[in-house]
Write a protein that holds these residues in place. Structure first.
Motif, PDB file in Angstrom:
ATOM      1  N   UNK A   1      39.467 106.813 -75.961  1.00 46.40           N
ATOM      2  CA  UNK A   1      38.769 105.579 -76.339  1.00 46.40           C
ATOM      3  C   UNK A   1      38.054 105.821 -77.655  1.00 46.40           C
ATOM      4  N   UNK A   2      38.374 105.002 -78.629  1.00 46.90           N
ATOM      5  CA  UNK A   2      37.817 105.167 -79.964  1.00 46.90           C
ATOM      6  C   UNK A   2      36.875 104.003 -80.251  1.00 46.90           C
ATOM      7  N   UNK A   3      36.017 104.219 -81.251  1.00 46.86           N
ATOM      8  CA  UNK A   3      34.993 103.212 -81.573  1.00 46.86           C
ATOM      9  C   UNK A   3      35.199 102.569 -82.934  1.00 46.86           C
ATOM     10  N   UNK A   4      36.124 103.099 -83.725  1.00 56.61           N
ATOM     11  CA  UNK A   4      36.383 102.499 -85.034  1.00 56.61           C
ATOM     12  C   UNK A   4      37.794 102.874 -85.502  1.00 56.61           C
ATOM     13  N   UNK A   5      38.198 102.254 -86.586  1.00 59.22           N
ATOM     14  CA  UNK A   5      39.543 102.463 -87.129  1.00 59.22           C
ATOM     15  C   UNK A   5      39.753 103.903 -87.579  1.00 59.22           C
ATOM     16  N   UNK A   6      38.698 104.535 -88.119  1.00 58.15           N
ATOM     17  CA  UNK A   6      38.836 105.896 -88.623  1.00 58.15           C
ATOM     18  C   UNK A   6      39.170 106.876 -87.499  1.00 58.15           C
ATOM     19  N   UNK A   7      38.514 106.714 -86.348  1.00 57.54           N
ATOM     20  CA  UNK A   7      38.808 107.591 -85.216  1.00 57.54           C
ATOM     21  C   UNK A   7      40.243 107.414 -84.727  1.00 57.54           C
ATOM     22  N   UNK A   8      40.721 106.190 -84.753  1.00 57.16           N
ATOM     23  CA  UNK A   8      42.091 105.925 -84.325  1.00 57.16           C
ATOM     24  C   UNK A   8      43.094 106.580 -85.286  1.00 57.16           C
ATOM     25  N   UNK A   9      42.881 106.433 -86.586  1.00 59.67           N
ATOM     26  CA  UNK A   9      43.779 107.045 -87.562  1.00 59.67           C
ATOM     27  C   UNK A   9      43.766 108.560 -87.449  1.00 59.67           C
ATOM     28  N   UNK A  10      42.584 109.120 -87.180  1.00 56.08           N
ATOM     29  CA  UNK A  10      42.478 110.570 -87.011  1.00 56.08           C
ATOM     30  C   UNK A  10      43.286 111.044 -85.814  1.00 56.08           C
ATOM     31  N   UNK A  11      43.243 110.291 -84.730  1.00 55.66           N
ATOM     32  CA  UNK A  11      44.001 110.651 -83.524  1.00 55.66           C
ATOM     33  C   UNK A  11      45.499 110.609 -83.781  1.00 55.66           C
ATOM     34  N   UNK A  12      45.959 109.627 -84.561  1.00 59.64           N
ATOM     35  CA  UNK A  12      47.382 109.566 -84.908  1.00 59.64           C
ATOM     36  C   UNK A  12      47.781 110.758 -85.768  1.00 59.64           C
ATOM     37  N   UNK A  13      46.945 111.127 -86.729  1.00 59.30           N
ATOM     38  CA  UNK A  13      47.281 112.258 -87.596  1.00 59.30           C
ATOM     39  C   UNK A  13      47.338 113.564 -86.821  1.00 59.30           C
ATOM     40  N   UNK A  14      46.465 113.728 -85.844  1.00 60.12           N
ATOM     41  CA  UNK A  14      46.471 114.947 -85.034  1.00 60.12           C
ATOM     42  C   UNK A  14      47.622 114.975 -84.040  1.00 60.12           C
ATOM     43  N   UNK A  15      48.255 113.838 -83.820  1.00 58.31           N
ATOM     44  CA  UNK A  15      49.324 113.772 -82.832  1.00 58.31           C
ATOM     45  C   UNK A  15      48.819 113.664 -81.419  1.00 58.31           C
ATOM     46  N   UNK A  16      47.562 113.207 -81.235  1.00 53.70           N
ATOM     47  CA  UNK A  16      46.974 113.099 -79.900  1.00 53.70           C
ATOM     48  C   UNK A  16      47.410 111.833 -79.168  1.00 53.70           C
ATOM     49  N   UNK A  17      47.870 110.820 -79.899  1.00 53.91           N
ATOM     50  CA  UNK A  17      48.246 109.549 -79.272  1.00 53.91           C
ATOM     51  C   UNK A  17      49.564 109.066 -79.842  1.00 53.91           C
ATOM     52  N   UNK A  18      50.234 108.200 -79.071  1.00 52.79           N
ATOM     53  CA  UNK A  18      51.488 107.591 -79.509  1.00 52.79           C
ATOM     54  C   UNK A  18      51.337 106.096 -79.777  1.00 52.79           C
ATOM     55  N   UNK A  19      50.314 105.488 -79.167  1.00 49.18           N
ATOM     56  CA  UNK A  19      50.135 104.041 -79.260  1.00 49.18           C
ATOM     57  C   UNK A  19      48.644 103.738 -79.195  1.00 49.18           C
ATOM     58  N   UNK A  20      48.220 102.694 -79.889  1.00 46.48           N
ATOM     59  CA  UNK A  20      46.825 102.266 -79.848  1.00 46.48           C
ATOM     60  C   UNK A  20      46.759 100.786 -79.499  1.00 46.48           C
ATOM     61  N   UNK A  21      45.798 100.445 -78.657  1.00 41.13           N
ATOM     62  CA  UNK A  21      45.585  99.072 -78.202  1.00 41.13           C
ATOM     63  C   UNK A  21      44.250  98.604 -78.781  1.00 41.13           C
ATOM     64  N   UNK A  22      44.307  97.633 -79.689  1.00 33.89           N
ATOM     65  CA  UNK A  22      43.121  97.187 -80.421  1.00 33.89           C
ATOM     66  C   UNK A  22      42.838  95.724 -80.076  1.00 33.89           C
ATOM     67  N   UNK A  23      41.627  95.459 -79.532  1.00 38.10           N
ATOM     68  CA  UNK A  23      41.236  94.098 -79.169  1.00 38.10           C
ATOM     69  C   UNK A  23      40.273  93.536 -80.205  1.00 38.10           C
ATOM     70  N   UNK A  24      40.288  92.219 -80.345  1.00 43.98           N
ATOM     71  CA  UNK A  24      39.320  91.553 -81.212  1.00 43.98           C
ATOM     72  C   UNK A  24      37.998  91.393 -80.472  1.00 43.98           C
TER      73      UNK A  24
END
Length: 367
Positions: free
Chosen positions: A78-101
């Motif tokens: 569970x991430x709190x901002x866009x930067x944390x999500x991008x970091x997780x993708x770069x590390x290879x920790x996640x395959x998909x992200x679910x972003x709500x408005x």
């Protein structure tokens, strides 16, 4: 007729005495059915999902719980901002992200509720499958919330594909082909180098020379190392200028990692060469041990997460798996060397272990 049956019995004896023939006849079908039955899978399984949910209302929680409860997805972060999500993708920790408005549930019926699916598209086919499965789950939850016979604004997730927005298949198979070609050429060629000396009778000259065994082994690898570098340059030129696959990350990091992988492959070939007695056996071992597992279980074609746990363990000892992951991260995703240090360390450890075992198995006296 009696002589005929005697000859048949003799042939059975020959086959039973030859362990390599027995292995090919009885072992290969078992290995192939296991690999093809469990490794080859294009199903969506064990997809690691990150959630960015600023509203955290009952509807988003229901969607998240439904996604997590499915057999296809696992909410791993569970991430709190866009930067944390991008970091997780770069590390290879996640395959998909679910972003709500924000205020998702309150805006459901006026059409302002938005949800975005962000997928790693280095494997474009899997990215499409994952987003389609997630879209289906979101649509099912929305349908459950609508009163019977009622219609409302349909939530259509906005799909964002990272690293490969054009959905080019070359972005997926080029790293895998690089790993396969370098592995097979380096390992299969060096696997016959020492064996050839034994068969031609020139091993005695090497053994009586003042050179230490470690220098003999490394001297066998150097010519193939140089030729493999030429192959690497050819592959990269074709990938960039013919297949139009860009090198998004640091070019020198990609070259250095590729040279390390070449050395690992050469070391593996030398190990095979020290434990086999003839060139045919060396080629059979290198072909059976390397070709099929590397093709099926390195992540080159089929996702490793979709494999069973035992095959994932076997996959982790294949050098090509770690090299392919590095190439995808550096060449396609454009990450820095910090995000591939684990894979580099594993390849370096493999090179050291393979050289030490080859030295241990190298016989300084002919039998």
């Amino acid at each position: 007729m009696k002589q005929f049956f005697v000859f048949i019995r003799k042939e059975f004896y020959h086959i039973f005495r030859d362990k390599r023939t027995m292995m090919i006849l009885l072992g290969m079908p078992v290995i192939e059915i296991i690999l093809f039955g469990f490794a080859i899978s294009t199903e969506v399984k064990n997809v690691r999902v990150a959630v960015l949910d600023p509203s955290s209302d009952f509807l988003t929680r229901r969607i998240i719980d439904r996604v997590d409860a499915s057999e296809y997805f696992t909410i791993s972060l569970r991430v709190h901002n866009q930067q944390q999500m991008d970091e997780a993708f770069r590390k290879g920790d996640i395959d998909l992200a679910l972003v709500f408005s924000e205020q998702f549930a309150g805006n459901l019926y006026n059409g302002d509720a938005k949800v975005q699916l962000v997928a790693d598209a280095t494997d474009p086919n899997m990215a499409v499958s994952r987003t389609n499965y997630a879209t289906g789950i979101i649509a099912a939850v929305q349908q459950e919330l609508l009163p019977e016979g009622a219609t409302g604004s349909t939530i259509v997730p906005d799909v964002r594909l990272l690293y490969n927005p054009q959905m080019k298949s070359a972005y997926n198979f080029v790293p895998g082909v690089m790993g396969l070609i370098l592995m097979l050429i380096c390992a299969m060629m060096t696997s016959i180098s020492i064996v050839r000396e034994k068969e031609t009778g020139t091993m005695e000259v090497l053994l009586v020379s003042p050179m230490k065994p470690i220098y003999i082994i490394l001297a066998k690898a150097v010519p193939y190392f140089v030729l493999s570098f030429v192959n690497l340059a050819t592959i990269l030129l074709l990938s960039v200028f013919v297949l139009h696959v860009p090198i998004a990350g640091n070019f020198f990091v990609l070259i250095l990692v590729s040279l390390l992988f070449i050395f690992v492959s050469l070391s593996l070939g030398l190990l095979i060469s020290t434990v086999t007695q003839n060139q045919i056996a060396a080629m059979l071992v290198s072909g059976m041990v390397l070709l099929m597992p590397t093709t099926l279980m390195s992540g080159m074609i089929f996702p490793i997460d979709a494999m069973s746990a035992p095959l994932q363990v076997i996959s982790s000892i294949l050098p090509a798996r770690w090299y392919i992951e590095i190439v995808r991260k550096v060449m396609i995703q454009g990450v820095s060397v910090v995000f591939v240090l684990k894979e580099i360390a594993i390849l370096a450890l493999m090179a050291f272990v393979l050289i030490m075992i080859s030295l241990k198995k190298f016989k300084i006296r002919l039998e």
